[in-house]
Design a protein around this motif. Sequence first.
Motif, PDB file in Angstrom:
ATOM      1  N   CYS A  65      60.137  15.785  12.650  1.00 38.48           N
ATOM      2  CA  CYS A  65      61.272  16.640  12.292  1.00 38.48           C
ATOM      3  C   CYS A  65      62.391  15.752  11.738  1.00 38.48           C
ATOM      4  O   CYS A  65      62.704  14.711  12.317  1.00 38.48           O
ATOM      5  CB  CYS A  65      61.772  17.395  13.517  1.00 38.48           C
ATOM      6  N   CYS A  68      65.401  14.609  14.127  1.00 37.91           N
ATOM      7  CA  CYS A  68      65.124  13.922  15.391  1.00 37.91           C
ATOM      8  C   CYS A  68      65.310  12.417  15.255  1.00 37.91           C
ATOM      9  O   CYS A  68      64.755  11.797  14.345  1.00 37.91           O
ATOM     10  CB  CYS A  68      63.699  14.239  15.850  1.00 37.91           C
ATOM     11  N   GLY A 162      61.320  22.585  23.286  1.00 36.59           N
ATOM     12  CA  GLY A 162      62.071  22.296  22.067  1.00 36.59           C
ATOM     13  C   GLY A 162      62.300  23.520  21.213  1.00 36.59           C
ATOM     14  O   GLY A 162      61.627  23.717  20.212  1.00 36.59           O
ATOM     15  N   GLN A 164      65.025  24.927  18.954  1.00 33.93           N
ATOM     16  CA  GLN A 164      66.286  24.571  18.320  1.00 33.93           C
ATOM     17  C   GLN A 164      67.126  25.794  17.973  1.00 33.93           C
ATOM     18  O   GLN A 164      68.332  25.693  17.827  1.00 33.93           O
ATOM     19  CB  GLN A 164      66.040  23.742  17.058  1.00 33.93           C
TER      20      GLN A 164
END
Length: 190
Positions: A65, A68, A162, A164
């Motif tokens: 990603c 990250c 995770g 987001q």
Amino acid sequence: MSVSYTENLTPWGFSWINQIITRIARHEFAKAMRFEEGAAPHIPTANIQKPRLLYIHVPFCEKLCPYCSFNRIVFDEPLCRDYFRGLRKEILLYKERCFDFRGIYVGGGTPTVLIDELEETLALARDCFQIVEISVETNPNHLTETNLTALKRAGVNRFSVGVQSFDNRLLKDMDRYGKVRQRRRDSAIG
């Protein structure tokens, strides 16, 4: 009116700070572990018997990603299996050195990328130490019945998922929509 230092930083400024912090962290970690090619890492004997938290980092991701900043690499199954074997050897070194871990936090990357290896590694840690709490990071697309069953067997009692955003537009902009869409499709089928 007061303005914080971070408000004045350009994206270049954040990049520069990140590079400095990364360089210092790598240097300090290398000093602490003293790795040498072909030699076992130096891990001191625990001089104070106190419970500790064991952090296990699994750096493999199916896709990197762009936002990250954690240490991660693209998933490569043979390399990942070798990495987990190395983790299990390191866990045994800590046991030999009289460390006492009561909790484990597994972060990444995506620790659940090879669930069988993670389960085996956590089982070894539970055999070696008096573990009472295990937390594992994962992605929504890894929350399958098979994976959850394996993680329950391994003693995992907390997840850090995770997610987001719950906004599909933002997920698409972050290139995370596929992970959530796949999980929703799997849930609808099952």
